[in-house]
Motif scaffolding. Sequence first.
Motif, mmCIF file in Angstrom:
data_model
loop_
_atom_site.group_PDB
_atom_site.id
_atom_site.type_symbol
_atom_site.label_atom_id
_atom_site.label_comp_id
_atom_site.label_asym_id
_atom_site.label_seq_id
_atom_site.Cartn_x
_atom_site.Cartn_y
_atom_site.Cartn_z
ATOM 1 N N TYR A 55 0.714 -1.220 -0.017
ATOM 2 C CA TYR A 55 0.144 0.068 -0.045
ATOM 3 C C TYR A 55 1.063 1.201 0.117
ATOM 4 O O TYR A 55 1.726 1.566 0.943
ATOM 5 N N GLU A 56 0.702 2.040 -0.790
ATOM 6 C CA GLU A 56 1.487 3.289 -1.239
ATOM 7 C C GLU A 56 0.844 4.411 -0.984
ATOM 8 O O GLU A 56 -0.613 4.734 -1.501
ATOM 9 N N PRO A 57 1.154 5.355 -0.283
ATOM 10 C CA PRO A 57 0.274 6.755 -0.079
ATOM 11 C C PRO A 57 0.107 7.421 -1.540
ATOM 12 O O PRO A 57 1.002 7.486 -2.174
ATOM 13 N N VAL A 58 -1.089 8.074 -1.620
ATOM 14 C CA VAL A 58 -1.512 8.940 -2.740
ATOM 15 C C VAL A 58 -1.371 10.444 -2.274
ATOM 16 O O VAL A 58 -1.016 11.215 -3.301
ATOM 17 N N ILE A 59 -1.608 10.772 -1.027
ATOM 18 C CA ILE A 59 -1.353 12.064 -0.692
ATOM 19 C C ILE A 59 -0.068 12.192 0.383
ATOM 20 O O ILE A 59 0.086 11.040 1.199
ATOM 21 N N SER A 60 0.585 13.220 0.425
ATOM 22 C CA SER A 60 1.722 13.341 1.334
ATOM 23 C C SER A 60 1.110 13.543 2.670
ATOM 24 O O SER A 60 0.190 14.340 2.613
ATOM 25 N N ALA A 61 2.183 13.569 3.588
ATOM 26 C CA ALA A 61 1.742 13.932 4.846
ATOM 27 C C ALA A 61 1.547 15.392 4.752
ATOM 28 O O ALA A 61 0.630 16.200 5.479
ATOM 29 N N GLU A 62 2.312 16.166 4.296
ATOM 30 C CA GLU A 62 2.351 17.778 4.207
ATOM 31 C C GLU A 62 1.055 17.901 3.567
ATOM 32 O O GLU A 62 0.362 19.367 4.110
ATOM 33 N N GLU A 63 0.533 17.548 2.437
ATOM 34 C CA GLU A 63 -0.621 17.778 2.063
ATOM 35 C C GLU A 63 -1.938 17.505 2.850
ATOM 36 O O GLU A 63 -2.748 18.507 2.872
ATOM 37 N N TYR A 64 -2.087 16.493 3.577
ATOM 38 C CA TYR A 64 -2.809 16.270 4.613
ATOM 39 C C TYR A 64 -2.784 17.227 5.772
ATOM 40 O O TYR A 64 -3.812 17.725 6.110
ATOM 41 N N LYS A 65 -1.715 17.698 6.068
ATOM 42 C CA LYS A 65 -1.666 18.623 7.435
ATOM 43 C C LYS A 65 -2.099 19.708 6.810
ATOM 44 O O LYS A 65 -2.752 20.681 7.429
ATOM 45 N N ALA A 66 -1.760 20.338 5.560
ATOM 46 C CA ALA A 66 -1.937 21.743 5.064
ATOM 47 C C ALA A 66 -3.637 21.633 5.031
ATOM 48 O O ALA A 66 -4.295 22.614 5.264
ATOM 49 N N LYS A 67 -4.220 20.543 4.273
ATOM 50 C CA LYS A 67 -5.703 20.709 4.274
ATOM 51 C C LYS A 67 -6.493 20.610 5.633
ATOM 52 O O LYS A 67 -7.333 21.424 5.787
ATOM 53 N N TYR A 68 -6.083 19.811 6.442
ATOM 54 C CA TYR A 68 -6.818 19.803 7.837
ATOM 55 C C TYR A 68 -6.261 20.465 8.719
ATOM 56 O O TYR A 68 -7.123 20.669 9.862
#
Length: 122
Positions: free
Chosen positions: A66-79
């Motif tokens: 299983y490989e990430p589609v979204i980076s941790a940075e993108e997730y943090k920025a959004k949420y």
Amino acid sequence: MELEKLTIQEEEAMLSIWQLKGGFIKEILDNLKGEPVPYTTLASTIKNLVKKGYVTPVVYANAKRYEPVISAEEYKAKYMSSFVGDYFRNSYKEMVSFFVKEEKLSESELKEIMEMIKSGKS
């Protein structure tokens, strides 16, 4: 594509996946922090992450990695924006003030943040 907010269990699985830059369920399980999670529970959580579009399965022989589609940075920025909006009326100043009052942010950390802000503006 609009991504759904993750549950705490899903966030924990994603943290492990981001740290590993992808992995098989057993690797992700071994990398999880905190209380041990049953293999089947993690497998179900990862299945939800696939449905939500956060990870993609890549088949290797008879196993899936299983490989990430979204980076941790993108997730943090959004949420983080959503979090600040929901809890601090869209005020980062109010958020920082809260952490200072709760003694979760020291004076030296505050000075470090100020230096980051100053150097970012230069």
